[in-house]
Write an enzyme that holds these catalytic residues in place. Sequence first.
Site, PDB file in Angstrom:
ATOM      1  N   MET A 185       0.839  -1.198   0.000  1.00 33.20           N
ATOM      2  CA  MET A 185       0.000   0.000   0.000  1.00 33.20           C
ATOM      3  C   MET A 185       0.877   1.253   0.000  1.00 33.20           C
ATOM      4  SD  MET A 185      -3.376  -0.946   2.098  1.00 33.20           S
ATOM      5  CE  MET A 185      -2.715  -0.803   3.741  1.00 33.20           C
ATOM      6  N   GLY A 186       2.156   1.104  -0.354  1.00 34.26           N
ATOM      7  CA  GLY A 186       3.035   2.261  -0.462  1.00 34.26           C
ATOM      8  C   GLY A 186       3.526   2.761   0.881  1.00 34.26           C
ATOM      9  N   ALA A 187       4.014   4.022   0.884  1.00 32.42           N
ATOM     10  CA  ALA A 187       4.710   4.579   2.060  1.00 32.42           C
ATOM     11  C   ALA A 187       5.791   3.572   2.470  1.00 32.42           C
ATOM     12  CB  ALA A 187       3.752   4.891   3.201  1.00 32.42           C
ATOM     13  N   LYS A 228       5.090 -10.007   9.231  1.00 33.48           N
ATOM     14  CA  LYS A 228       4.523  -8.931  10.059  1.00 33.48           C
ATOM     15  C   LYS A 228       2.989  -9.014  10.090  1.00 33.48           C
ATOM     16  CE  LYS A 228       3.952  -4.458  11.428  1.00 33.48           C
ATOM     17  NZ  LYS A 228       2.815  -4.022  10.707  1.00 33.48           N
ATOM     18  N   ARG A 248       2.432   2.893   9.108  1.00 34.35           N
ATOM     19  CA  ARG A 248       1.651   3.653  10.100  1.00 34.35           C
ATOM     20  C   ARG A 248       2.543   4.293  11.168  1.00 34.35           C
ATOM     21  NH1 ARG A 248      -1.973  -0.529   8.759  1.00 34.35           N
ATOM     22  NH2 ARG A 248      -4.030   0.255   8.113  1.00 34.35           N
ATOM     23  N   GLY A 294       4.895 -10.314   4.000  1.00 34.85           N
ATOM     24  CA  GLY A 294       5.649 -10.213   5.245  1.00 34.85           C
ATOM     25  C   GLY A 294       4.976 -10.969   6.386  1.00 34.85           C
ATOM     26  N   HIS A 325       9.402  -3.347   3.308  1.00 36.00           N
ATOM     27  CA  HIS A 325       8.943  -3.607   1.936  1.00 36.00           C
ATOM     28  C   HIS A 325      10.129  -3.940   1.027  1.00 36.00           C
ATOM     29  CE1 HIS A 325       5.682  -0.700   3.329  1.00 36.00           C
ATOM     30  NE2 HIS A 325       4.961  -1.746   2.944  1.00 36.00           N
ATOM     31  N   SER A 371       6.617  -0.138   9.907  1.00 39.37           N
ATOM     32  CA  SER A 371       5.246  -0.072   9.408  1.00 39.37           C
ATOM     33  C   SER A 371       5.010   1.314   8.844  1.00 39.37           C
ATOM     34  CB  SER A 371       4.255  -0.325  10.554  1.00 39.37           C
ATOM     35  OG  SER A 371       2.950   0.075  10.160  1.00 39.37           O
TER      36      SER A 371
HETATM   37  P1  AMP Z   1       1.556  -2.966   3.416  1.00 39.03           P
HETATM   38  O1  AMP Z   1       2.093  -1.895   2.518  1.00 39.03           O
HETATM   39  O2  AMP Z   1       1.512  -2.584   4.846  1.00 39.03           O
HETATM   40  O3  AMP Z   1       0.255  -3.543   2.904  1.00 39.03           O
HETATM   41  O4  AMP Z   1       2.612  -4.157   3.358  1.00 39.03           O
HETATM   42  C1  AMP Z   1       2.969  -4.750   2.121  1.00 39.03           C
HETATM   43  C2  AMP Z   1       3.743  -6.008   2.403  1.00 39.03           C
HETATM   44  O5  AMP Z   1       4.916  -5.684   3.147  1.00 39.03           O
HETATM   45  C3  AMP Z   1       2.942  -7.000   3.277  1.00 39.03           C
HETATM   46  O6  AMP Z   1       3.187  -8.314   2.799  1.00 39.03           O
HETATM   47  C4  AMP Z   1       3.531  -6.790   4.633  1.00 39.03           C
HETATM   48  O7  AMP Z   1       3.423  -7.923   5.481  1.00 39.03           O
HETATM   49  C5  AMP Z   1       4.978  -6.483   4.297  1.00 39.03           C
HETATM   50  N1  AMP Z   1       5.602  -5.753   5.405  1.00 39.03           N
HETATM   51  C6  AMP Z   1       5.119  -4.657   6.044  1.00 39.03           C
HETATM   52  N2  AMP Z   1       5.941  -4.298   7.050  1.00 39.03           N
HETATM   53  C7  AMP Z   1       6.962  -5.198   7.058  1.00 39.03           C
HETATM   54  C8  AMP Z   1       8.125  -5.376   7.862  1.00 39.03           C
HETATM   55  N3  AMP Z   1       8.399  -4.549   8.875  1.00 39.03           N
HETATM   56  N4  AMP Z   1       8.946  -6.402   7.585  1.00 39.03           N
HETATM   57  C9  AMP Z   1       8.672  -7.256   6.559  1.00 39.03           C
HETATM   58  N5  AMP Z   1       7.593  -7.148   5.754  1.00 39.03           N
HETATM   59  C10 AMP Z   1       6.744  -6.132   6.001  1.00 39.03           C
END
Ligand code: AMP
Length: 280
Positions: free
Chosen positions: A30-32, A149, A187, A147, A37, A185
């Site tokens: 979802m970026g950021a 996570k 967030r 992840g 990532h 994260s």
């Molecule tokens: P998100 O952008 O939060 O939807 O995360 C995208 C992908 O990155 C998901 O598969 C998450 O589980 C992974 N991810 C987010 N934070 C971490 C982290 N700290 N370490 C490893 N993978 C992560």
Amino acid sequence: MEVFTSVKSLRNFLDQQILQQKPIGLIPTMGALHEGHISLIEASKAENDITICSVFVNPTQFNNAEDLLKYPRTLEEDCVMLENAGCSAVFAPSVEEMHPEPAVLKINFGSLESVMEGASRPGHFNGVGIVVSKFFNIVRPHRAYFGQKDLQQVAVIRRLIIDLAFDLKLVVCPTIRETDGLAMSSRNRRLSEDERAIAPHIYRILVSSKSDLLAGKAINAVIQSAQEQFAGLKEFTLDYFEVVDVKTLMSIESIGAVGSNAICIAAFLGPVRLIDNVVF
Ligand code: AMP
């Protein structure tokens, strides 16, 4: 690195790669973006010729309007990070491109979504299941990287791949942390300085709880102690603290084989909801 915003242009690009039989890795985000990532990009690059990162804040997986509104959006910086990381292409569609019509289909993950994130965020995993299925169908990856996570998301995607016979391998990557233990994260950017300073308590309590369990302390006693510790930290509002089986996500009464146990947590720190887990 190419940046695609339409399904058609991305498909045209991928058709060429598929013709040349190049293995494709997909990282849905979802970026950021942060180092967590980027670790998924690195993992994909090591195994595939082509690495596609999607950047899409999917509205249908948010059940909280404020969370969706305040979700950080930093596409330009994300593209710089992805280019530096050696990503082959970015897919950054608009909401209309991704959801030209509201999906009528509903995906119910049964007991996998009745607990933890699913219980706290009704409809979340339906939104995740639909959008990830769309990404799988659009990109047709050989491998998809997620992840640890988001442990419950991994369990749900594992089920999605099996139940809908997606022809790809799920690769689960370890959680990347800041030096003080806080799980990276998107967030975290929304935390104030004071909140950021105390946020690592989440990981500290996870680690000490894990040690207590491995030392033979009863699961209920460990849960109670963690709840008391959070109650003593007035900035936190604990949402859940669970000791579960990593695959079924059901609460366990005794510790199972190495790698099959997880402690999962969600807590509000001010307005920001953080999640983390340890698998052992
Ligand atoms: P998100 O952008 O939060 O939807 O995360 C995208 C992908 O990155 C998901 O598969 C998450 O589980 C992974 N991810 C987010 N934070 C971490 C982290 N700290 N370490 C490893 N993978 C992560």
